[in-house]
Design a protein around this motif. Structure first.
Motif, mmCIF file in Angstrom:
data_model
loop_
_atom_site.group_PDB
_atom_site.id
_atom_site.type_symbol
_atom_site.label_atom_id
_atom_site.label_comp_id
_atom_site.label_asym_id
_atom_site.label_seq_id
_atom_site.Cartn_x
_atom_site.Cartn_y
_atom_site.Cartn_z
ATOM 1 N N GLN A 459 0.863 -1.186 0.000
ATOM 2 C CA GLN A 459 0.000 0.000 0.000
ATOM 3 C C GLN A 459 0.897 1.233 0.000
ATOM 4 O OE1 GLN A 459 -2.569 0.780 3.434
ATOM 5 N NE2 GLN A 459 -4.150 1.485 2.004
ATOM 6 N N GLN A 461 2.450 4.911 0.386
ATOM 7 C CA GLN A 461 2.324 5.981 1.395
ATOM 8 C C GLN A 461 2.698 7.295 0.703
ATOM 9 O OE1 GLN A 461 5.072 4.491 4.384
ATOM 10 N NE2 GLN A 461 3.393 3.570 5.543
ATOM 11 N N GLU A 463 3.467 11.617 0.842
ATOM 12 C CA GLU A 463 3.817 12.800 1.639
ATOM 13 C C GLU A 463 2.776 13.854 1.292
ATOM 14 O OE1 GLU A 463 7.756 14.230 1.023
ATOM 15 O OE2 GLU A 463 7.508 15.832 2.494
ATOM 16 N N ALA A 472 6.011 2.464 0.747
ATOM 17 C CA ALA A 472 4.821 1.606 0.840
ATOM 18 C C ALA A 472 4.899 0.751 2.096
ATOM 19 C CB ALA A 472 4.736 0.700 -0.386
ATOM 20 N N GLU A 473 3.741 0.228 2.460
ATOM 21 C CA GLU A 473 3.716 -0.749 3.564
ATOM 22 C C GLU A 473 3.447 -2.126 2.960
ATOM 23 O OE1 GLU A 473 0.682 -0.183 6.564
ATOM 24 O OE2 GLU A 473 1.353 -1.934 7.696
ATOM 25 N N ASP A 594 3.063 1.325 15.492
ATOM 26 C CA ASP A 594 1.852 1.069 14.703
ATOM 27 C C ASP A 594 0.603 1.169 15.572
ATOM 28 O OD1 ASP A 594 0.455 0.433 12.482
ATOM 29 O OD2 ASP A 594 1.035 -1.683 12.408
ATOM 30 N N LYS A 615 2.356 5.880 13.798
ATOM 31 C CA LYS A 615 1.237 5.678 12.873
ATOM 32 C C LYS A 615 -0.074 5.768 13.643
ATOM 33 C CE LYS A 615 1.585 3.075 9.173
ATOM 34 N NZ LYS A 615 1.697 1.891 8.306
ATOM 35 N N VAL A 649 2.411 9.279 10.496
ATOM 36 C CA VAL A 649 1.726 8.690 9.346
ATOM 37 C C VAL A 649 0.279 8.432 9.753
ATOM 38 C CG1 VAL A 649 1.642 6.758 7.704
ATOM 39 C CG2 VAL A 649 3.845 7.511 8.614
ATOM 40 N N GLU A 651 -3.070 6.403 8.985
ATOM 41 C CA GLU A 651 -3.506 5.196 8.260
ATOM 42 C C GLU A 651 -4.993 5.306 7.942
ATOM 43 O OE1 GLU A 651 -1.236 1.223 9.822
ATOM 44 O OE2 GLU A 651 -2.921 1.936 10.974
ATOM 45 N N PHE A 669 2.681 12.104 6.635
ATOM 46 C CA PHE A 669 2.419 11.140 5.565
ATOM 47 C C PHE A 669 1.039 10.502 5.740
ATOM 48 C CE2 PHE A 669 7.204 10.444 6.174
ATOM 49 C CZ PHE A 669 7.539 11.403 5.227
ATOM 50 N N VAL A 670 0.513 9.998 4.633
ATOM 51 C CA VAL A 670 -0.786 9.317 4.703
ATOM 52 C C VAL A 670 -0.773 8.046 3.854
ATOM 53 C CG1 VAL A 670 -2.425 11.184 5.221
ATOM 54 C CG2 VAL A 670 -1.548 10.930 2.895
ATOM 55 N N GLN A 671 -1.652 7.138 4.224
ATOM 56 C CA GLN A 671 -1.908 5.969 3.371
ATOM 57 C C GLN A 671 -3.364 5.613 3.565
ATOM 58 O OE1 GLN A 671 0.775 3.230 5.893
ATOM 59 N NE2 GLN A 671 -0.714 1.745 5.051
#
Ligand SMILES: Nc1nc2c(ncn2[C@@H]2O[C@@H]3COP(=O)(O)O[C@H]4[C@@H](O)[C@H](n5cnc6c(=O)[nH]c(N)nc65)O[C@@H]4COP(=O)(O)O[C@H]3[C@H]2O)c(=O)[nH]1
Length: 692
Positions: A459, A461, A463, A472-473, A594, A615, A649, A651, A669-671
């Motif tokens: 997935q 990620q 900025e 990515a994760e 996390d 996160k 980050v 999530e 950051f975002v995902q």
């Protein structure tokens, strides 16, 4: 007609009477010798030749004392003979040891008679019976008697000789102190006069058996003696010929104690002295038989001490053991006399409740169990709080067999854990479905790697500021041919529990880093790769070597790798976790906390451990545009993280509004699904290339 022998005797004028000689000549098992007044041999039969070794010719005319009388006896014999001739004092018959031709002793029983012949001469006849065999037999008998005595002395057993009706005739005891009562009180008495009735009965029935079966019969009995309860083994032998019974009694108290100890060890837990798994299950089987017979209910309670492992790991096994002992003690307090508590092993206990009227009885006991654990334990001046998770399965609703009930109670216990621990849960059929699936997943997971069923999705990620991909994760996917797509939330805990996470985790790291290398090369960007680590993996001593080697292999810098761990990992507080995290940090690998916000969210962890990234869990992101409290929390978290020098980050970003708000709050950051779901490697390559 006179015989030749008699003629010779006549020549010496010593003849006695001819028919008598004829008789003696015919007998060679008895030695008969005749002597004149000077004790010269006038008659010597074949028996004498055999016994003393002299032929008739050799003996005739020799003097008695020179022939067969030992030197020491010579004078006595001569005197006695003279006394007989002169004073008519008879020499009595006696057992004597004489001497043969070779000087060897000859034991005889010697009788003597004195005749006066027609010439008025006195003649003594000695009739000697060889006693060698008799003596030997006697010696043998004496030897045997001594031997028996010695054996009796050496054996601690008691020997009793009795009539078949139980009257004691004789006994032998090496140590009289071993006797139950003094010999005077039992010799000539019947066992019924001094032994307890039940012991007498045992003796009588076994004596009857020994007589009937004509073999040695043994049995055990016990007597309450002043020194305590003593166990005996009796062996009965019927001496048929004498119509008597020989009883050999042995004190077996020590063996009994050892056997009891061994039995105890086989059935009881050595730490808590509670019945062990084996005995508890045996009792459960008995309870079920009884419950079926009387149409009653019964219940199995499966108990597990919550977080006991943590106590053991952090405070040591000694404290752990004391806690287990104390727990066992408390469990017993709650139970009724007819109930059983056993230890299944580790921190697991089992409680068996019999004769229940309905579920409520079991429920009341479960509640009491939880209650009694509310009082803190005092171990080594330390107060410890320990809670229980209890699973209950009721007979007959939740199973008829012991194994089914135990399994179902275990399932219910897992449910209690899932409900947050420190509670109880009654088994339901639905739980069984859950547990069946769990078992199936575990079984299938074992071969999943070999069958290439596991695949990594990624997935991306972003900025926020630059609106560009930064990495990515890696998220694992498992597609099983029959079970279908199994979500990681379901199979990762099972992999963790079974230890399979170690090889699976190694696979993830290798795969993710190889892909990262490819991705970086293809886009010419220094992307990062976030990989989830389970607590169990941090215990794997090979983990860091594997990471270092793989990074070197694929030529990627340490700083491109992020390892995500959850707060749960840190809660264990174990030193090896601290050491592993410090080493990871020292290598320059990024550490990410996390799911922040879901657990205990202890800020102290963030200070205590060398984290680089935080996160925020998607459950908060989900709510930021909907409720103020989530928004405030996320705002505070971002501010706090920045003040600690951490990158944030978010999530689970699914909407443009969430993204805008996060941007306003200064999130780095975002995902999330707003950008992309986790996708296969190839798809990510296309996805990122399109954004370049
Ligand atoms: N609803 C929603 N969900 C989103 C969104 N964006 C991301 N997610 C999901 O959020 C989870 C993020 O992973 P996680 O918190 O580390 O949580 C992961 C992680 O704890 C664990 N996991 C996955 N792969 C691995 C692995 O290789 N090793 C270990 N130890 N754990 C893994 O399984 C958990 C679940 O993974 P996934 O099912 O892949 O679920 C992923 C991801 O698919 C979104 O916008 N909306």
């Amino acid at each position: 007609m006179k015989s030749k022998k008699v003629v010779s005797a006549l020549n010496h004028q010593y003849v006695v009477n001819d028919p008598l000689h004829q008789l003696f000549d015919a007998v060679n098992v008895i030695s008969v010798q005749g002597y004149d007044e000077e004790r010269r041999v006038i008659y010597w039969n074949e028996g004498s030749e055999i016994l003393y070794g002299y032929s008739k010719e050799e003996a005739t005319g020799q003097k008695l004392e020179d022939l067969i009388i030992p030197e020491l006896m010579s004078e006595i014999v001569v005197d006695a003979h003279t006394n007989w001739i002169k004073n008519d004092v008879e020499i009595p018959a006696a057992e004597l040891t004489l001497r043969d031709k070779n000087g060897k002793d000859v034991s005889v029983f010697s009788s003597h008679v004195m005749f006066t012949n027609q010439y008025n001469n006195k003649q003594m006849y000695c009739i000697d019976i060889d006693l060698t065999d008799v003596r030997q037999a006697q010696e043998q008998a004496i030897f045997k008697e001594h031997m028996l005595e010695t054996i009796f002395e050496a054996i601690p057993d008691l020997f009793f000789l009795m009539e078949s009706d139980g009257t004691i005739i004789d006994y032998h005891a090496c140590d009289k102190g071993d006797l139950y009562i003094s010999p005077e009180k039992f010799i000539g008495k019947n066992i019924a006069d001094f032994l307890p009735q039940e012991v007498v009965q045992k003796f009588k029935s076994h004596i009857a058996k020994a007589v009937k079966q004509e073999k040695i019969i043994s049995f055990e009995y016990e007597l309450n003696l002043p020194k305590g309860l003593v166990y005996f083994e009796a062996r009965i032998s019927h001496l048929k010929k004498y119509k008597q019974i020989m009883i050999i009694v042995r004190d077996i108290t020590e063996q009994h104690k050892s056997a009891e100890l061994i039995r105890h060890q086989a059935y009881f837990d050595s730490l808590t002295a509670l019945p062990n798994r084996f005995l508890a299950l045996d009792r459960l089987t008995q309870i079920l038989i009884e419950a079926e017979r009387h149409h009653e209910k019964a219940a199995v309670l499966f108990l597990d001490l919550d977080d006991f492992k943590k106590v053991n790991d952090s405070l040591g096994h000694e404290v752990g053991d004391k806690l287990l002992i104390e727990s066992a003690h408390r469990l017993k307090q709650v139970l009724r006399k007819e109930d059983t508590v056993g230890r299944l092993g580790g921190d697991e206990f089992i409680i068996l409740l019999r004769r229940l009227t309905d579920h409520h009885d079991a429920l009341a006991i479960a509640e009491n169990l939880l209650k009694i654990f509310r009082t803190p334990f005092k171990i080594d001046n330390r107060e410890l709080i320990l809670t229980l998770s209890i699973g209950v399965a009721v007979y007959p609703e939740n199973g008829n067999a012991a194994s089914d009930l135990l399994r179902n109670a275990d399932t219910a216990m897992y449910q209690a854990k899932a409900l947050g621990r420190n509670t109880y849960s009654f088994f339901t059929k639905e739980m069984n479905i859950v547990i069946q699936r769990r078992l199936a997943i575990e079984a299938q997971l074992r071969g999943a790697l070999d069958r290439h069923e596991l695949e990594l999705y990624y997935q991306p990620q972003f900025e926020i500021r630059k609106n560009s991909i930064i990495g990515a994760e890696a998220l694992l996917r498992w597609n099983h041919p029959t079970l279908g797509n199994i979500p990681p939330d379901e199979f990762i805990p099972i992999a963790e529990h079974s230890g399979l996470i170690v090889p699976i985790g190694q696979y993830v790291i290798e795969q993710a880093l190889r892909f990262l290398s490819k991705w970086q090369l293809s886009d010419q960007k220094s992307y990062t790769m976030a990989v989830n680590l389970s607590p169990r993996q941090l215990r794997d001593t090979e983990l860091l070597n594997l990471i270092k080697n793989t990074l070197a292999d694929v030529n990627i810098s340490f700083g491109s790798l992020e390892l995500e761990i959850t707060e749960g990992v840190l809660m264990n507080g174990q030193s090896y976790i601290n050491e592993a995290l410090i080493e990871i940090n020292a290598l320059g690998i990024k550490l990410s906390m996390d799911d922040f916000g879901t657990g205990y969210s202890s800020l102290s962890y963030l200070r205590q451990y060398p984290f680089d990234i935080l996160k925020i869990d998607r459950s908060f992101i989900n709510g930021i545009t909907l409720n103020k409290s989530d928004c405030d929390l996320v705002k505070a978290t971002i501010a706090m993280s920045h003040s600690l020098g951490l990158t944030v980050v978010a999530e689970g970003v699914e909407t443009k509004e969430q993204l805008t708000l996060l941007s306003d709050l200064g999130c780095d950051f975002v995902q999330g699904y707003y950008f992309s779901k986790p996708i296969p490697a190839k798809q990510l390559l296309d996805f990122s290339a399109a954004l370049l």
